[in-house]
Design an enzyme around this catalytic site. Structure first.
Site, PDB file in Angstrom:
ATOM      1  N   CYS A 205      47.756  33.722  45.201  1.00  0.00           N
ATOM      2  CA  CYS A 205      47.185  33.564  46.546  1.00  0.00           C
ATOM      3  C   CYS A 205      47.951  32.547  47.400  1.00  0.00           C
ATOM      4  O   CYS A 205      48.095  32.736  48.613  1.00  0.00           O
ATOM      5  CB  CYS A 205      45.719  33.187  46.458  1.00  0.00           C
ATOM      6  SG  CYS A 205      45.314  32.085  45.106  1.00  0.00           S
TER       7      CYS A 205
ATOM      8  N   HIS B 299      42.528  28.961  51.346  1.00  0.00           N
ATOM      9  CA  HIS B 299      43.540  27.976  50.995  1.00  0.00           C
ATOM     10  C   HIS B 299      44.275  27.546  52.270  1.00  0.00           C
ATOM     11  O   HIS B 299      44.534  28.370  53.165  1.00  0.00           O
ATOM     12  CB  HIS B 299      44.580  28.574  50.045  1.00  0.00           C
ATOM     13  CG  HIS B 299      44.052  28.911  48.680  1.00  0.00           C
ATOM     14  ND1 HIS B 299      42.816  28.519  48.211  1.00  0.00           N
ATOM     15  CD2 HIS B 299      44.622  29.610  47.663  1.00  0.00           C
ATOM     16  CE1 HIS B 299      42.647  28.952  46.975  1.00  0.00           C
ATOM     17  NE2 HIS B 299      43.727  29.628  46.619  1.00  0.00           N
TER      18      HIS B 299
HETATM   19  N1  LIG Z   1      40.150  33.865  42.960  1.00  0.00           N
HETATM   20  C1  LIG Z   1      41.295  34.013  43.614  1.00  0.00           C
HETATM   21  O1  LIG Z   1      41.465  33.563  44.739  1.00  0.00           O
HETATM   22  C2  LIG Z   1      42.420  34.755  42.997  1.00  0.00           C
HETATM   23  C3  LIG Z   1      43.526  35.012  43.765  1.00  0.00           C
HETATM   24  C4  LIG Z   1      44.576  35.695  43.214  1.00  0.00           C
HETATM   25  C5  LIG Z   1      44.488  36.106  41.908  1.00  0.00           C
HETATM   26  N2  LIG Z   1      43.387  35.851  41.169  1.00  0.00           N
HETATM   27  C6  LIG Z   1      43.345  36.336  39.813  1.00  0.00           C
HETATM   28  O2  LIG Z   1      42.305  37.280  39.667  1.00  0.00           O
HETATM   29  C7  LIG Z   1      41.766  37.239  38.357  1.00  0.00           C
HETATM   30  C8  LIG Z   1      40.244  37.089  38.375  1.00  0.00           C
HETATM   31  O3  LIG Z   1      39.876  36.031  39.196  1.00  0.00           O
HETATM   32  P1  LIG Z   1      38.391  35.777  39.682  1.00  0.00           P
HETATM   33  O4  LIG Z   1      38.521  34.637  40.605  1.00  0.00           O
HETATM   34  O5  LIG Z   1      37.725  37.017  40.177  1.00  0.00           O
HETATM   35  O6  LIG Z   1      37.652  35.308  38.317  1.00  0.00           O
HETATM   36  P2  LIG Z   1      36.124  35.397  37.886  1.00  0.00           P
HETATM   37  O7  LIG Z   1      35.201  35.319  39.039  1.00  0.00           O
HETATM   38  O8  LIG Z   1      35.981  34.373  36.812  1.00  0.00           O
HETATM   39  O9  LIG Z   1      35.989  36.870  37.247  1.00  0.00           O
HETATM   40  C9  LIG Z   1      36.663  37.230  36.063  1.00  0.00           C
HETATM   41  C10 LIG Z   1      36.474  38.711  35.822  1.00  0.00           C
HETATM   42  O10 LIG Z   1      37.247  39.080  34.665  1.00  0.00           O
HETATM   43  C11 LIG Z   1      36.408  39.806  33.764  1.00  0.00           C
HETATM   44  N3  LIG Z   1      36.815  39.626  32.377  1.00  0.00           N
HETATM   45  C12 LIG Z   1      36.886  38.480  31.660  1.00  0.00           C
HETATM   46  N4  LIG Z   1      37.254  38.741  30.373  1.00  0.00           N
HETATM   47  C13 LIG Z   1      37.421  40.099  30.301  1.00  0.00           C
HETATM   48  C14 LIG Z   1      37.798  40.972  29.254  1.00  0.00           C
HETATM   49  N5  LIG Z   1      38.086  40.522  28.012  1.00  0.00           N
HETATM   50  N6  LIG Z   1      37.867  42.300  29.512  1.00  0.00           N
HETATM   51  C15 LIG Z   1      37.593  42.770  30.761  1.00  0.00           C
HETATM   52  N7  LIG Z   1      37.215  41.971  31.779  1.00  0.00           N
HETATM   53  C16 LIG Z   1      37.146  40.645  31.558  1.00  0.00           C
HETATM   54  C17 LIG Z   1      35.049  39.196  33.999  1.00  0.00           C
HETATM   55  O11 LIG Z   1      34.084  40.073  33.476  1.00  0.00           O
HETATM   56  P3  LIG Z   1      32.718  39.517  32.756  1.00  0.00           P
HETATM   57  O12 LIG Z   1      31.791  39.243  33.888  1.00  0.00           O
HETATM   58  O13 LIG Z   1      32.311  40.644  31.911  1.00  0.00           O
HETATM   59  O14 LIG Z   1      33.104  38.284  31.988  1.00  0.00           O
HETATM   60  C18 LIG Z   1      35.045  39.115  35.526  1.00  0.00           C
HETATM   61  O15 LIG Z   1      34.764  40.378  36.067  1.00  0.00           O
HETATM   62  C19 LIG Z   1      42.539  36.130  37.661  1.00  0.00           C
HETATM   63  O16 LIG Z   1      43.648  36.723  37.014  1.00  0.00           O
HETATM   64  C20 LIG Z   1      43.020  35.280  38.781  1.00  0.00           C
HETATM   65  O17 LIG Z   1      44.174  34.542  38.455  1.00  0.00           O
HETATM   66  C21 LIG Z   1      42.352  35.192  41.685  1.00  0.00           C
END
Ligand SMILES: NC(=O)c1ccc[n+]([C@@H]2O[C@H](COP(=O)([O-])OP(=O)(O)OC[C@H]3O[C@@H](n4cnc5c(N)ncnc54)[C@H](OP(=O)(O)O)[C@@H]3O)[C@@H](O)[C@H]2O)c1
Length: 364
Positions: free
Chosen positions: A133, A246
């Site tokens: 991001c 951000h």
């Molecule tokens: N937040 C941002 O601004 C942002 C920006 C760019 C990239 N990202 C990337 O996006 C990804 C997720 O971020 P987020 O902020 O959405 O995190 P989050 O709110 O913590 O959500 C994580 C997600 O991953 C799923 N998950 C975890 N373990 C899993 C598994 N073993 N198999 C399948 N699904 C699984 C979770 O499902 P459960 O509910 O079942 O645990 C949940 O749906 C990360 O790679 C992060 O680096 C985030």
């Protein structure tokens, strides 16, 4: 097989997370032609429901078999899940747009910001990466400088919201604010220190070179997307107690001279970039105002007095990390792939044994 005219079967992996939910929302808002939408997450969430874009849908477990019959999958479930399941999905003929850090620096994986290098989608072999991001909101602005007066050096310091960490960090900031008001101790689980009323110069793990991995992503991803492998660029990444968006303080040493006025015109000409720059009226980009929007806002544009001959620019860049920084760009990539007929079944693009590559190093 052309995919241009028919609705697609789409999966969102990590559908219960903050980015996954935003992806569902953005797919609906932009009327992406979804025939069937499959929501995948961990086994913990299988059978639960997610409400987004006015619909309530049931979540399934993300397994290799779950990708059979899916045309395109937007992954947002962390690096380990992407490393394990994205190749499985690709091998089953699914085209993956991956939001994690797993594949971004692999030479055969396109790393795309939609208004900068959409054409790189043509050479994908099943996996396309969405940048970090912090990188996302910076590259379109740097592109305008690269293409006109050239870039000699970039220094960027980020001010990143807690939603960049995910749902647990949003809850932690909220609970620490409540604890503070109640006069209770602030309990930190997600970050090494309380984030409420604090500023943490640590995002992701520390590397041997003293940078954090988040800072190093900004360095390496900007070089790859801009096609400037030797770009001199440095970053300090900082977490601040803001929920969404951000902000970045950017200093650029240009090859040729440039005035702030010309820089504003160049920035405003980039699709998706909005110049908001009237200091006399206290008008400049703000995290709270950028939240919920897809644009990248630029302001405080001025000459950097530490660099002579009008070859320095300083400015402030703000964008919603969940939308342009993650979900919106992923959907924009999917739109490009569909419009240009680049969603190809495995038989039409060959199959690359992604698992055999040295991807463990991709996290550094
Ligand atoms: N937040 C941002 O601004 C942002 C920006 C760019 C990239 N990202 C990337 O996006 C990804 C997720 O971020 P987020 O902020 O959405 O995190 P989050 O709110 O913590 O959500 C994580 C997600 O991953 C799923 N998950 C975890 N373990 C899993 C598994 N073993 N198999 C399948 N699904 C699984 C979770 O499902 P459960 O509910 O079942 O645990 C949940 O749906 C990360 O790679 C992060 O680096 C985030």
């Amino acid at each position: 097989m052309s995919t241009h005219s028919q609705p697609l079967t789409v999966a969102v992996v990590g559908a219960t997370g903050v980015v996954g939910r935003t992806m569902i929302q953005v797919l609906a808002e932009r009327q992406f032609p979804v025939g069937e939408l499959r929501l995948l997450a961990s086994g913990r969430s299988a059978g639960s429901t997610v409400s987004a874009a006015g619909r309530t849908m049931t979540v399934e477990e993300a397994t290799p078999e779950a990708f059979a019959g899916i045309d395109i999958a937007l992954f947002s479930a962390g690096t380990d899940v992407s490393r394990q399941l994205a190749p499985e999905a690709a091998a089953r003929g699914c085209t993956v747009v991956d939001n994690s850090n797993a594949w971004r620096m692999e030479p055969h994986v396109p790393l795309i910001v939609s208004q900068v290098n959409p054409g790189d989608g043509e050479w994908h072999e099943g996996i396309i990466a969405n940048p970090n991001c912090s990188t996302m909101q910076l590259v379109p602005v740097l592109m305008a400088i690269r293409d006109t007066v050239g870039i000699d050096r970039v220094v960027v310091d980020t001010y990143q919201s807690v939603s960049g960490t995910g749902a647990e960090a949003l809850a932690e900031l909220e609970s620490q604010i409540r604890a503070h008001v109640a006069g209770e101790p602030k309990v930190a689980n997600v970050y090494p220190h309380p984030i409420a009323f604090n500023v943490l110069p640590e995002i992701d793990v520390f590397l041997d070179n003293g940078y954090t991995r988040e800072e190093w992503k900004v360095v390496t991803e900007n070089r790859k997307i801009l096609g400037l492998p030797d770009l001199r660029i440095s970053c300090t990444a900082v977490r601040i107690p803001v929920f969404v968006s951000h902000s970045e303080a950017v200093h650029v040493e240009t090859r040729d001279a440039i005035t702030p006025e010309r820089a504003r015109r160049l920035f405003a000409a980039v699709p998706g970039v909005v110049v908001q720059d009237d200091p006399a009226e206290h008008d400049y980009p703000l995290a709270t105002e950028a939240a919920g929007h897809d644009e990248i806002y630029v302001g405080r544009v001025r000459s950097d007095v530490s660099i002579g001959d009008d070859r320095g620019l300083a400015f402030w860049v703000v964008s919603d990390n969940l939308r342009k920084g993650a979900a919106t760009n992923a959907v924009e990539i999917a739109e490009t792939l569909r419009d240009r007929d680049w969603i190809r079944p495995a038989s039409a693009r060959g199959t690359r044994p992604y698992q055999a590559l040295g991807v463990a190093e991709a996290t550094a």
